[in-house]
Design a protein around this motif. Structure first.
Motif, PDB file in Angstrom:
ATOM      1  N   SER A   3       7.037  92.620  69.105  1.00  8.72           N
ATOM      2  CA  SER A   3       5.718  92.787  68.431  1.00  8.72           C
ATOM      3  C   SER A   3       5.568  91.785  67.127  1.00  8.72           C
ATOM      4  N   LYS A   4       6.726  91.812  66.416  1.00 10.96           N
ATOM      5  CA  LYS A   4       6.853  90.761  65.295  1.00 10.96           C
ATOM      6  C   LYS A   4       6.563  89.181  65.903  1.00 10.96           C
ATOM      7  N   ILE A   5       7.121  88.992  66.790  1.00  5.63           N
ATOM      8  CA  ILE A   5       7.189  87.614  67.387  1.00  5.63           C
ATOM      9  C   ILE A   5       5.604  87.269  67.831  1.00  5.63           C
ATOM     10  N   SER A   6       5.046  88.379  68.609  1.00  3.47           N
ATOM     11  CA  SER A   6       3.954  88.255  69.127  1.00  3.47           C
ATOM     12  C   SER A   6       2.778  88.056  68.099  1.00  3.47           C
ATOM     13  N   VAL A   7       3.014  88.802  66.960  1.00  4.72           N
ATOM     14  CA  VAL A   7       2.060  88.667  65.832  1.00  4.72           C
ATOM     15  C   VAL A   7       2.092  87.355  65.270  1.00  4.72           C
ATOM     16  N   ILE A   8       3.383  86.773  65.062  1.00  6.44           N
ATOM     17  CA  ILE A   8       3.579  85.590  64.592  1.00  6.44           C
ATOM     18  C   ILE A   8       3.000  84.401  65.350  1.00  6.44           C
ATOM     19  N   ILE A   9       3.242  84.354  66.701  1.00  2.52           N
ATOM     20  CA  ILE A   9       2.650  83.490  67.620  1.00  2.52           C
ATOM     21  C   ILE A   9       1.106  83.590  67.611  1.00  2.52           C
ATOM     22  N   GLY A  10       0.548  84.664  67.522  1.00  4.00           N
ATOM     23  CA  GLY A  10      -0.873  84.987  67.717  1.00  4.00           C
ATOM     24  C   GLY A  10      -1.374  84.559  66.442  1.00  4.00           C
ATOM     25  N   SER A  11      -0.820  84.760  65.270  1.00  6.76           N
ATOM     26  CA  SER A  11      -1.356  84.300  63.772  1.00  6.76           C
ATOM     27  C   SER A  11      -1.468  82.734  63.896  1.00  6.76           C
ATOM     28  N   ILE A  12      -0.306  81.934  64.433  1.00  4.03           N
ATOM     29  CA  ILE A  12      -0.384  80.560  64.423  1.00  4.03           C
ATOM     30  C   ILE A  12      -1.387  80.204  65.364  1.00  4.03           C
ATOM     31  N   PHE A  13      -1.569  80.496  66.478  1.00  7.50           N
ATOM     32  CA  PHE A  13      -2.406  80.077  67.494  1.00  7.50           C
ATOM     33  C   PHE A  13      -3.934  80.438  66.835  1.00  7.50           C
ATOM     34  N   ALA A  14      -4.126  81.492  66.264  1.00  7.04           N
ATOM     35  CA  ALA A  14      -5.410  81.693  65.625  1.00  7.04           C
ATOM     36  C   ALA A  14      -5.706  80.630  64.377  1.00  7.04           C
ATOM     37  N   ALA A  15      -4.530  80.347  63.674  1.00  8.38           N
ATOM     38  CA  ALA A  15      -4.925  79.422  62.499  1.00  8.38           C
ATOM     39  C   ALA A  15      -5.167  78.358  63.067  1.00  8.38           C
ATOM     40  N   TYR A  16      -4.476  77.667  64.296  1.00  5.50           N
ATOM     41  CA  TYR A  16      -4.512  76.364  65.044  1.00  5.50           C
ATOM     42  C   TYR A  16      -6.016  76.444  65.479  1.00  5.50           C
ATOM     43  N   VAL A  17      -6.563  77.240  66.096  1.00  8.14           N
ATOM     44  CA  VAL A  17      -7.759  77.430  66.673  1.00  8.14           C
ATOM     45  C   VAL A  17      -8.962  77.193  65.567  1.00  8.14           C
ATOM     46  N   ALA A  18      -8.656  77.946  64.458  1.00  5.71           N
ATOM     47  CA  ALA A  18      -9.692  77.792  63.311  1.00  5.71           C
ATOM     48  C   ALA A  18      -9.727  76.278  62.746  1.00  5.71           C
ATOM     49  N   PHE A  19      -8.514  75.830  62.774  1.00  3.15           N
ATOM     50  CA  PHE A  19      -8.321  74.497  62.106  1.00  3.15           C
ATOM     51  C   PHE A  19      -9.179  73.454  62.836  1.00  3.15           C
ATOM     52  N   VAL A  20      -8.834  73.359  64.252  1.00  2.00           N
ATOM     53  CA  VAL A  20      -9.443  72.642  64.964  1.00  2.00           C
ATOM     54  C   VAL A  20     -11.033  72.838  65.079  1.00  2.00           C
ATOM     55  N   ALA A  21     -11.633  73.983  65.067  1.00  2.00           N
ATOM     56  CA  ALA A  21     -13.016  74.345  65.111  1.00  2.00           C
ATOM     57  C   ALA A  21     -13.627  73.666  63.818  1.00  2.00           C
ATOM     58  N   VAL A  22     -12.880  73.818  62.659  1.00  2.17           N
ATOM     59  CA  VAL A  22     -13.453  73.181  61.268  1.00  2.17           C
ATOM     60  C   VAL A  22     -13.422  71.638  61.579  1.00  2.17           C
ATOM     61  N   VAL A  23     -12.524  71.278  62.019  1.00  4.25           N
ATOM     62  CA  VAL A  23     -12.445  69.546  62.262  1.00  4.25           C
ATOM     63  C   VAL A  23     -13.770  69.307  63.243  1.00  4.25           C
ATOM     64  N   ILE A  24     -13.740  69.864  64.193  1.00  2.89           N
ATOM     65  CA  ILE A  24     -14.660  69.575  65.365  1.00  2.89           C
ATOM     66  C   ILE A  24     -16.208  69.475  64.561  1.00  2.89           C
ATOM     67  N   LEU A  25     -16.296  70.840  63.826  1.00  7.37           N
ATOM     68  CA  LEU A  25     -17.754  70.924  63.107  1.00  7.37           C
ATOM     69  C   LEU A  25     -18.034  70.134  61.840  1.00  7.37           C
ATOM     70  N   VAL A  26     -16.972  69.688  61.253  1.00  8.73           N
ATOM     71  CA  VAL A  26     -17.130  69.085  59.865  1.00  8.73           C
ATOM     72  C   VAL A  26     -16.908  67.608  59.711  1.00  8.73           C
ATOM     73  N   TYR A  27     -16.173  67.209  60.827  1.00 11.09           N
ATOM     74  CA  TYR A  27     -15.599  65.814  60.882  1.00 11.09           C
ATOM     75  C   TYR A  27     -16.621  64.938  61.707  1.00 11.09           C
ATOM     76  N   GLU A  28     -17.205  63.868  60.738  1.00 11.00           N
ATOM     77  CA  GLU A  28     -18.216  62.808  61.273  1.00 11.00           C
ATOM     78  C   GLU A  28     -17.517  61.507  61.240  1.00 11.00           C
ATOM     79  N   PRO A  29     -17.309  60.958  62.480  1.00 10.69           N
ATOM     80  CA  PRO A  29     -16.470  59.638  62.503  1.00 10.69           C
ATOM     81  C   PRO A  29     -17.555  58.525  62.055  1.00 10.69           C
ATOM     82  N   THR A  30     -17.100  57.669  61.263  1.00 15.55           N
ATOM     83  CA  THR A  30     -17.712  56.427  60.525  1.00 15.55           C
ATOM     84  C   THR A  30     -18.116  55.523  62.254  1.00 15.55           C
ATOM     85  N   PRO A  31     -18.823  54.707  61.716  1.00 15.09           N
ATOM     86  CA  PRO A  31     -19.214  53.736  62.936  1.00 15.09           C
ATOM     87  C   PRO A  31     -18.077  52.946  63.054  1.00 15.09           C
ATOM     88  N   ASP A  32     -17.087  52.497  62.096  1.00 16.00           N
ATOM     89  CA  ASP A  32     -15.846  51.776  62.364  1.00 16.00           C
ATOM     90  C   ASP A  32     -14.927  52.419  63.072  1.00 16.00           C
TER      91      ASP A  32
END
Length: 140
Positions: A3-32
């Motif tokens: 259960s500890k391993i499952s919680v750690i893996i789940g936490s890492i996955f949730a953090a990754y998904v949150a990071f990707v969501a923030v990047v997709i919502l906030v990042y605006e590429p420049t024309p270059d």
């Protein structure tokens, strides 16, 4: 232990998904940073929003680095033409001026854009190479 391993893996996955969501919502590429297809569509859309008199710095901020540029000084007037790719003509891997929309600036202010106005600019007396002064033609 499992259960500890499952919680750690789940936490890492949730953090990754949150990071990707923030990047997709906030990042605006420049024309270059865009692919040529995306940049071409972006340029076409943004050029239609330009207004006469807009300063060159704000246009460069909006559209990024020009594909081509030309500049000259005539007496007290500084002329600059920036070319931005807006339409695909030939798949050869090279952008040409014919695939670009020219933006014409006088003393840092947008005065015109488009192929027809660029042709008028070249055909007018502002282009000293195409229309040399009278004394050059008559040796006076």
């Amino acid at each position: 232990m499992k259960s500890k391993i499952s919680v750690i893996i789940g936490s890492i996955f949730a953090a990754y998904v949150a990071f990707v969501a923030v990047v997709i919502l906030v990042y605006e590429p420049t024309p270059d940073d865009m692919s040529w297809e995306d940049r071409q569509a972006y340029n076409s859309q943004k050029i239609s929003d330009l207004v006469l008199g807009q300063d060159i710095a704000s246009v460069k901020t909006l559209l990024g680095k020009a594909d081509f540029s030309e500049a000259k000084r005539l007496k007290e007037t500084q002329l600059q033409v920036l070319f931005y790719r807006t339409h695909h003509e030939k798949s050869d891997g090279v952008t040409t001026k014919e695939e670009c929309t020219p933006l014409i600036f006088e003393n840092g202010q947008l005065i015109a854009w488009g192929q027809d106005t660029y042709k008028q600019y070249l055909d007018s007396g502002t282009d000293t190479m195409r229309n040399p002064p009278h004394d050059i033609l008559t040796n006076e």
